[in-house]
Design an enzyme around this catalytic site. Structure first.
Site, PDB file in Angstrom:
ATOM      1  N   ASP A 311       0.500  -1.421   0.327  1.00  0.00           N
ATOM      2  CA  ASP A 311      -0.071  -0.181  -0.277  1.00  0.00           C
ATOM      3  C   ASP A 311       0.973   0.750  -0.337  1.00  0.00           C
ATOM      4  O   ASP A 311       1.980   0.733   0.559  1.00  0.00           O
ATOM      5  CB  ASP A 311      -0.887   0.017   1.085  1.00  0.00           C
ATOM      6  CG  ASP A 311      -1.619   0.982   1.111  1.00  0.00           C
ATOM      7  OD1 ASP A 311      -2.293   1.682   0.241  1.00  0.00           O
ATOM      8  OD2 ASP A 311      -2.059   2.022   2.320  1.00  0.00           O
ATOM      9  N   ASP A 504      -0.990  -0.366   6.874  1.00  0.00           N
ATOM     10  CA  ASP A 504      -0.657   0.060   7.135  1.00  0.00           C
ATOM     11  C   ASP A 504      -2.025  -0.801   8.647  1.00  0.00           C
ATOM     12  O   ASP A 504      -1.286   0.027   9.676  1.00  0.00           O
ATOM     13  CB  ASP A 504      -0.743   1.695   8.364  1.00  0.00           C
ATOM     14  CG  ASP A 504      -2.875   2.164   6.940  1.00  0.00           C
ATOM     15  OD1 ASP A 504      -2.876   0.664   7.183  1.00  0.00           O
ATOM     16  OD2 ASP A 504      -2.971   2.787   6.466  1.00  0.00           O
ATOM     17  N   ASP A 508      -6.597  -1.201   5.802  1.00  0.00           N
ATOM     18  CA  ASP A 508      -6.096  -2.729   4.841  1.00  0.00           C
ATOM     19  C   ASP A 508      -6.278  -3.412   5.201  1.00  0.00           C
ATOM     20  O   ASP A 508      -5.598  -4.598   4.435  1.00  0.00           O
ATOM     21  CB  ASP A 508      -4.655  -2.410   4.583  1.00  0.00           C
ATOM     22  CG  ASP A 508      -4.161  -1.078   3.451  1.00  0.00           C
ATOM     23  OD1 ASP A 508      -5.385  -1.171   2.772  1.00  0.00           O
ATOM     24  OD2 ASP A 508      -3.029  -0.223   3.704  1.00  0.00           O
TER      25      ASP A 508
END
Length: 613
Positions: A311, A504, A508
């Site tokens: 990400d 994080d 997610d």
């Protein structure tokens, strides 16, 4: 206790039979007493295993071998073999206990007490008794008992036990404190925000203590190996007893004895203890460096990852945005555009919204805001001073049929529309983490693939990817798009290759759970990370992945070394037993030596360094 009693009875039997002419039934009874004391627990354990159909193990080999030795009159050797076997099991238990104790010492974060503030006085209470909202007093050198927020005082906190970082962290009023940290140099007062069982220290300790329950493929392989290995060894011993005497009619008793020695020589104790020890050592070493690995399976799978999917925001970048430029449209003033956007986003906790509040520079008057509607993947809609305001990305503008002027510079643009009319955009920039580049360089040297996923616009994504040297970039993704992409990646993977997703740990969770290995960044205090991820980096440092991979590979290397050495020695001892070159005592002593060497080879992983990559 059983071993002590067995040793005493064995010494008595040995002394009596050595210096007195005791033979026949009397000799058998003397040694049988010693044998019974030493083997009772093993027999009872094996009876319980029979009911569970799990009896094909090293205990069965020792029972058959020593009972057989007794039946052919080798009383001393039968008792000696069982004695050495029990000593070996004791060494195994001590080794496992010491390893677990070492891990507990590495992450010794359980607080002993708490100073509860009651009026103007203090009361020492167990951390388990603290309630939400209570005020605690933290003195220099004390462990923080529960997660709390500083209400009074400033100082520094040592979080090394949690994050692996030696640099103390400055704290002041409003800052979050995590249980297990140590207050270093000043008196602080803090408000309890989590009960003890829900606090960071308690969760981390539960994770580490239960990590070995999640068995790796290597441990399962060892279990399966023993399941098939034991009957094969029994068959070899049986053939040794039957076939040679059919060709050499003499010395039938000798071949029976050799068959029994083969059972002892093939006992896989050294192999069975060294594998879980190695995984325990690897998990403990990682925890010492601020990396929580949920189990042996995750540790082993990490060695097979060939693609890391990242990400962007909050993972490769700091996720701390700042306003770079304000570009109003038509009659709108810059300060008015910023004010409208800040008010519309005033209820949001998204990093972009926080950056708008900071740039606004004053407390937002939320009384001016109504009908707030946060729309994940798009932005926010709200009524500001009675006017309908949209603030978000180009997808939001397109969906509402509002034509906007695209941002010309790299950055995240927050487009603003008032009463259906485009009002301008605010450009926000993120900062790439300092050690993200180091991680990417390490991956490139090892031909590992890196993929970046982001909901940000393509220009920003390409800019960050170009700076980090990431070739595969997917931008402007909705949360469900990330899940769909990860499913596609998994379908395209070759057998034996795994995908890790690094996020994080806050927004997610679905992708972390779907990936072969989910790695959560900044898991300190993040419940979603602790639940969804397989591996948790307690600090916001992507480069800790390097240490996690190195530790996992070192662990697997130790496991393989132990397996090759143990199996090789077993084969050698079985051949020597068949040729009559070892006695039963020598075989069990050799097995103990193999076990000790394997244990030492597993122990060093606990001290594995976290640098030099």
């Amino acid at each position: 206790m059983e071993i002590g009693a067995g040793i005493l009875l064995y010494i008595i039997a040995w002394v009596v039979t050595s210096f007195q002419p005791v033979t026949g039934t009397a000799e058998t009874v003397l040694f049988l007493l010693a044998y019974g004391a030493l083997s009772a627990a093993t027999y009872w354990e094996q009876i319980k295993r029979i009911t569970k159909r799990q009896f094909l193990d090293e205990n069965l080999l020792m029972i058959i071998a020593t009972a057989g030795a007794f039946l052919i009159g080798r009383h001393k050797e039968a008792v000696a073999a069982m004695l050495f076997y029990q000593v070996g099991k004791l060494v195994e238990e001590i080794s496992l206990s010491r390893t677990k104790k070492s891990i507990a010492e590495f992450i010794d974060i359980r607080p002993d007490y708490a100073n509860l503030k009651v009026g103007e006085t203090e009361k020492i209470v167990p951390p388990q008794e603290l309630l939400l909202g209570q005020i605690i007093v933290l003195r220099p050198g004390e462990k923080i008992p529960v997660d709390a927020v500083v209400t009074e005082g400033t100082g520094t906190v040592d979080m090394k036990a949690l994050t692996g970082e030696s640099e103390p962290r400055a704290v002041w009023a409003g800052d979050r404190l995590y249980s297990g940290s140590i207050n270093l140099n000043s008196v602080l007062e803090a408000r309890v925000v989590k009960r003890y069982n829900d606090s960071t220290a308690a969760k981390i300790m539960r994770l580490v203590e239960s990590a070995n329950e999640n068995k790796s493929e290597s441990i399962h392989l060892a279990d399966k190996f023993t399941k098939y290995y034991t009957p094969i060894v029994i068959l070899i011993a049986l053939l040794t007893v039957i076939l040679p005497p059919m060709m050499f009619i003499e010395a039938k008793g000798e071949w029976i004895y050799r068959g029994l020695i083969i059972l002892v020589a093939a006992c896989p104790c050294g192999l069975m203890v060294s594998i879980p020890l190695a995984f325990l050592g690897g998990i403990g070493s990682a925890a010492k460096q601020g990396v929580l690995i949920k189990g042996g399976r995750s540790l082993e799978n990490l060695t097979q990852v060939d693609t890391f999917v990242f990400d962007k925001t909050g993972t490769l970048t700091e996720g701390v945005f700042h306003v770079k430029d304000i570009v109003p449209y038509n009659e709108m003033e810059k300060k008015d555009l910023l004010e409208i956007a800040a008010l519309a986003e005033s209820y949001s906790k998204h990093p972009v919204a926080v950056s708008l509040q900071e740039a606004y520079g004053q407390e937002a008057d939320r009384a001016r805001v109504a009908e707030i509607e946060e729309q994940p993947g798009y932005g926010v809609r709200a009524k500001v001073d009675g006017r309908e305001v949209y603030a978000g990305n180009t997808r939001l503008m397109e969906r509402e049929g509002i034509e906007c002027q695209p941002a010309e510079e790299a950055g995240t643009a927050v487009y603003v529309a008032v009463d259906g009319q485009y009002a301008g955009y605010i450009l926000i920039a993120d900062v790439i983490r300092g050690d993200s580049g180091r991680l990417m360089r390490w991956m490139h040297r090892r031909d590992l693939s890196a993929v970046m996923l982001t909901g940000d616009n393509e220009q920003v994504a390409e800019d960050v990817a170009g700076e980090l040297g990431i070739e595969s970039v997917y931008a402007e993704l909705m949360p469900e798009d990330k899940v769909a992409l990860l499913e596609e990646f998994r379908e395209d993977q070759m057998e034996g290759e795994l995908i890790a997703f690094v996020g994080d740990g806050i927004n997610d969770a679905p992708v972390l759970a779907l990936a072969d290995i989910g790695i959560a960044m900044g898991g300190l205090g993040a419940d979603a990370a602790l639940e969804a991820a397989d591996i948790i980096l307690m600090e916001d440092e992507p480069s800790k992945i390097i240490n996690a991979v190195r530790i996992s590979k070192a662990t697997l290397r130790s496991v393989k070394q132990n397996m090759v050495f143990a199996i090789g020695m077993k084969v050698l001892l079985v051949v020597m037993a068949f040729l009559g070159m070892v006695t039963m005592q020598n075989a069990i002593i050799a097995d103990m030596a193999v076990m000790l060497i394997n244990i030492l080879n597993s122990f060093w992983i606990l001290q594995y360094p976290g640098h030099g990559v």
